[in-house]
Design an enzyme around this catalytic site. Sequence first.
Site, mmCIF file in Angstrom:
data_model
loop_
_atom_site.group_PDB
_atom_site.id
_atom_site.type_symbol
_atom_site.label_atom_id
_atom_site.label_comp_id
_atom_site.label_asym_id
_atom_site.label_seq_id
_atom_site.Cartn_x
_atom_site.Cartn_y
_atom_site.Cartn_z
ATOM 1 N N SER A 155 0.841 -1.293 -0.001
ATOM 2 C CA SER A 155 -0.096 0.148 -0.016
ATOM 3 C C SER A 155 0.827 1.052 -0.003
ATOM 4 O O SER A 155 1.502 1.328 -0.878
ATOM 5 C CB SER A 155 -1.133 -0.074 1.145
ATOM 6 O OG SER A 155 -2.251 1.066 1.126
ATOM 7 N N ASP A 232 -9.966 -5.542 -3.548
ATOM 8 C CA ASP A 232 -9.260 -4.489 -2.701
ATOM 9 C C ASP A 232 -10.310 -3.255 -2.789
ATOM 10 O O ASP A 232 -10.421 -2.617 -3.837
ATOM 11 C CB ASP A 232 -8.024 -4.296 -3.012
ATOM 12 C CG ASP A 232 -7.311 -3.500 -2.294
ATOM 13 O OD1 ASP A 232 -7.812 -2.528 -1.704
ATOM 14 O OD2 ASP A 232 -5.684 -3.443 -2.070
ATOM 15 N N HIS A 269 -7.190 -6.051 0.641
ATOM 16 C CA HIS A 269 -6.043 -5.365 1.004
ATOM 17 C C HIS A 269 -5.432 -5.781 2.292
ATOM 18 O O HIS A 269 -4.409 -5.064 2.755
ATOM 19 C CB HIS A 269 -6.582 -3.803 1.141
ATOM 20 C CG HIS A 269 -5.613 -2.684 1.113
ATOM 21 N ND1 HIS A 269 -4.750 -2.534 -0.312
ATOM 22 C CD2 HIS A 269 -4.896 -2.025 2.125
ATOM 23 C CE1 HIS A 269 -4.244 -1.383 0.110
ATOM 24 N NE2 HIS A 269 -4.255 -1.101 1.388
#
Length: 291
Positions: A155, A232, A269
């Site tokens: 991320s 995600d 995620h």
Amino acid sequence: MSNTAVLEKLSSNRAFGGELAKYKFKSAALGGLDTNFNLFLPGKASGGNVPVLVYLAGLTCTEDNGAQKGSFLGPAAKEGIAILFPDTSPRGAGIPGEDDSWDFGTGAGFYINATKPEWSKHYNMRTHVLFELPQVLEAAGLPLDFKRQSIFGHSMGGHGALSLYLSSSKQYRSASAFAPISNPVNAPWGKKAFDGYLQGGSDEAREQYDSTELISKYKDTVHILVDYGTEDNFYKNGQLLPENFLKAARLAGFDEMQVRVREQEGYDHSYYFISTFGEDHIHFHANFLKA
């Protein structure tokens, strides 16, 4: 950058025949604040210096998330690779607004060097990761070979891994990312960070901190792997933009052997996603770290 910082070992755990240790030191790059990091040394480290893989975690995380939940240590032990887990920001700088939101300030250093005066004393995560940590670890005499480094992250940390790799003159042999913020000047998280930390905002960030912009102008060989999940929510709401990065890489002439972006059906995620593909990423980097 001074490399005279004294490391204090806070904890040590045996893992996969090696050691996962937590250290603390006063960071010059982060304005004299104490900072923590984790370091996994494989058992093979007793036989000489080992290559280093740096893991950069995402928003709200610390040096512990990847070490505890990434499922990286077993594969790294088998390959004889050390993994360095830095923190995600300075801690306790006392800057007004530092703790007002989860996606800016504490836990959200974005792996850049701030240029706004109120942030620039402490928020220098780029310098901390690229230069300070290797110097401090080498000075401490730990069995690490920083001539063989690679980098990966998740991320915000995926953004950091790709952007540091593409802007640091071959310091790293390879880069990979899980669900990276791939085009941050066009993503809400990136815009917020760049406008907050940088005097020139996103315009200042394009040349050094945006992976899509960087890959479009890159002229050398690259070794990059990216994974993201189709479920995600941050991919769905336009924070990650891996398709922009892939398009820029192909337009710049990089084929799938050099830049591979994999869409993983049904994954989100979380660290469940990361741990599923963590071994793949360790093996990917081993190809270059052990060459």
